[in-house]
Design an enzyme around this catalytic site. Sequence first.
Site, mmCIF file in Angstrom:
data_model
loop_
_atom_site.group_PDB
_atom_site.id
_atom_site.type_symbol
_atom_site.label_atom_id
_atom_site.label_comp_id
_atom_site.label_asym_id
_atom_site.label_seq_id
_atom_site.Cartn_x
_atom_site.Cartn_y
_atom_site.Cartn_z
ATOM 1 N N LYS A 128 5.192 6.276 6.388
ATOM 2 C CA LYS A 128 4.036 6.038 5.520
ATOM 3 C C LYS A 128 2.727 6.131 6.317
ATOM 4 O O LYS A 128 1.764 6.757 5.885
ATOM 5 C CB LYS A 128 4.186 4.663 4.881
ATOM 6 C CG LYS A 128 3.152 4.358 3.825
ATOM 7 C CD LYS A 128 3.456 3.045 3.134
ATOM 8 C CE LYS A 128 3.039 1.875 3.980
ATOM 9 N NZ LYS A 128 3.046 0.616 3.232
ATOM 10 N N CYS A 136 6.985 1.361 7.717
ATOM 11 C CA CYS A 136 5.677 1.779 8.242
ATOM 12 C C CYS A 136 5.610 3.192 8.808
ATOM 13 O O CYS A 136 4.641 3.896 8.552
ATOM 14 C CB CYS A 136 5.228 0.815 9.337
ATOM 15 S SG CYS A 136 4.706 -0.775 8.693
ATOM 16 N N LEU A 138 4.687 5.389 18.423
ATOM 17 C CA LEU A 138 6.078 4.936 18.536
ATOM 18 C C LEU A 138 7.031 5.923 17.856
ATOM 19 O O LEU A 138 8.069 6.290 18.410
ATOM 20 C CB LEU A 138 6.237 3.543 17.915
ATOM 21 C CG LEU A 138 5.561 2.398 18.670
ATOM 22 C CD1 LEU A 138 5.626 1.107 17.860
ATOM 23 C CD2 LEU A 138 6.192 2.182 20.040
ATOM 24 N N SER A 155 -2.268 -6.001 5.265
ATOM 25 C CA SER A 155 -1.411 -4.830 5.019
ATOM 26 C C SER A 155 -1.885 -3.688 5.912
ATOM 27 O O SER A 155 -3.022 -3.662 6.346
ATOM 28 C CB SER A 155 -1.527 -4.344 3.566
ATOM 29 O OG SER A 155 -1.856 -5.371 2.697
ATOM 30 N N THR A 178 0.877 -1.180 0.000
ATOM 31 C CA THR A 178 0.000 0.000 0.000
ATOM 32 C C THR A 178 0.913 1.228 0.000
ATOM 33 O O THR A 178 1.060 1.902 1.024
ATOM 34 C CB THR A 178 -0.921 0.027 1.240
ATOM 35 O OG1 THR A 178 -0.128 -0.193 2.422
ATOM 36 C CG2 THR A 178 -1.997 -1.026 1.149
ATOM 37 N N PRO A 179 1.576 1.502 -1.131
ATOM 38 C CA PRO A 179 2.554 2.595 -1.171
ATOM 39 C C PRO A 179 1.881 3.955 -1.027
ATOM 40 O O PRO A 179 0.670 4.095 -1.175
ATOM 41 C CB PRO A 179 3.187 2.449 -2.560
ATOM 42 C CG PRO A 179 2.193 1.694 -3.364
ATOM 43 C CD PRO A 179 1.416 0.831 -2.429
#
Length: 480
Positions: free
Chosen positions: A275, A272, A223, A127, A88-89
């Site tokens: 994005k 991750c 995070l 995803s 899932t770019p």
Amino acid sequence: MVKICCIGAGYVGGPTMAVIALKCPSIEVAVVDISKSRIAAWNSDQLPIYEPGLDGVVKQCRGKNLFFSTDVEKHVFEADIVFVSVNTPTKTQGLGAGKAADLTYWESAARMIADVSKSDKIVVEKSTVPVKTAEAIEKILTHNSKGIKFQILSNPEFLAEGTAIKDLFNPDRVLIGGRETPEGQKAIQTLKDVYAQWVPEERILTTNLWSAELSKLAANAFLAQRISSVNAMSALCEATGANVQQVSYSVGTDSRIGPKFLNASVGFGGSCFQKDILNLVYICECNGLPEVAEYWKQVIKINDYQKSRFVNRVVASMFNTVSNKKIAILGFAFKKDTGDTRETPAIDVCQGLLGDKANLSIYDPQVTEDQIQRDLSMNKFDWDHPIHLQPTSPTTVKKVSVVWDAYEATKDAHGLCILTEWDEFKTLDYQKIFDNMQKPAFVFDGRNIVDADKLREIGFIVYSIGKPLDPWLKDMPAVA
């Protein structure tokens, strides 16, 4: 026998399905992908990804109840549960470019599932996807269903690369989101029964679809925010003479805060964090929440600032130019114990040094020369498209050489930058390295893993992020 098919044989699909196969011998698991080379690698002795413990799990199950195949349609047709773990770019053009997730691969997977299915199926989002993806996928499936019933579940992964197998064996939690209808609850229970074969029931959380989708983005954003917070403090520590490790240790002893993710570094990376935060920003903007969007944008801005601050420190320390100087780069992966280079801070640091015409000599124990050249010549966000859609032969970056030994990388170098916290970098013979470097010899520790005092005794000028500066560095201030 329950049959599971996972579309996508990448960092998430491969390890997750291997562990399900190991822990659930009565379930047949097929991992499918259109990339022939990737499937061939999963079926060989040289797996396509490096992850401690993965090799042993795959070898125990492969050919028994774990299969890797390019025959996508056959395995989807046969499956009771279909996991979708495709890329899932971030969109690079059009509406939401630079922030929104590109759901092209997800949509084509959903259409294919609808086309080939002849029996009811549970479709599981694996995803990381933007909130409300399940609704879009549901629409595609129901409008093409030919009377077949599909239930959509969200089951986000919370794996940390480098410890993925350990995380899968003993997860903090497994999250399953589904529709709050009798059919939806039944589907949740079916998937819960799979995980319950090795995960204690109290760790299997169930929510509605939207909460599950948003929980993944929220977890990664929180995070990343902690890392950006401590990195922002590291700049202040350098300016005031404080020690960021002492500050973060002190902060981390507060039970309300805790010690994890408080290590200052050259910046966060991985597939991750950036994005997902960009995705969160886009969702906030679309829902009329500009102040919330602005808040999360700042987490990424601090991360970018930390990388450029590191490059500026390198250049400023070496008489304000690295032109034609050899700089050794130790570590290219975004963290130790993985060969993954997606969004690694090393890319921006290397490009920044190349922008000042440095000659780079790069060593990483798990990253190939082809991958490094590809990363340094690719446009932002291109990495997240399937490999067969990436440039096949990347243009070689002329001022970069990739070597397979730290001593070779540092030989005749003016400075060395530690960009990944590989254990082997802590135990190198730094006296030998110093003897073979140009003088003055610089160490820029982007991970705070070396003993700076010992290195100074050898003769190095040492920069450690967030630590009191060498007198030399104070005399050569970096302009951010």
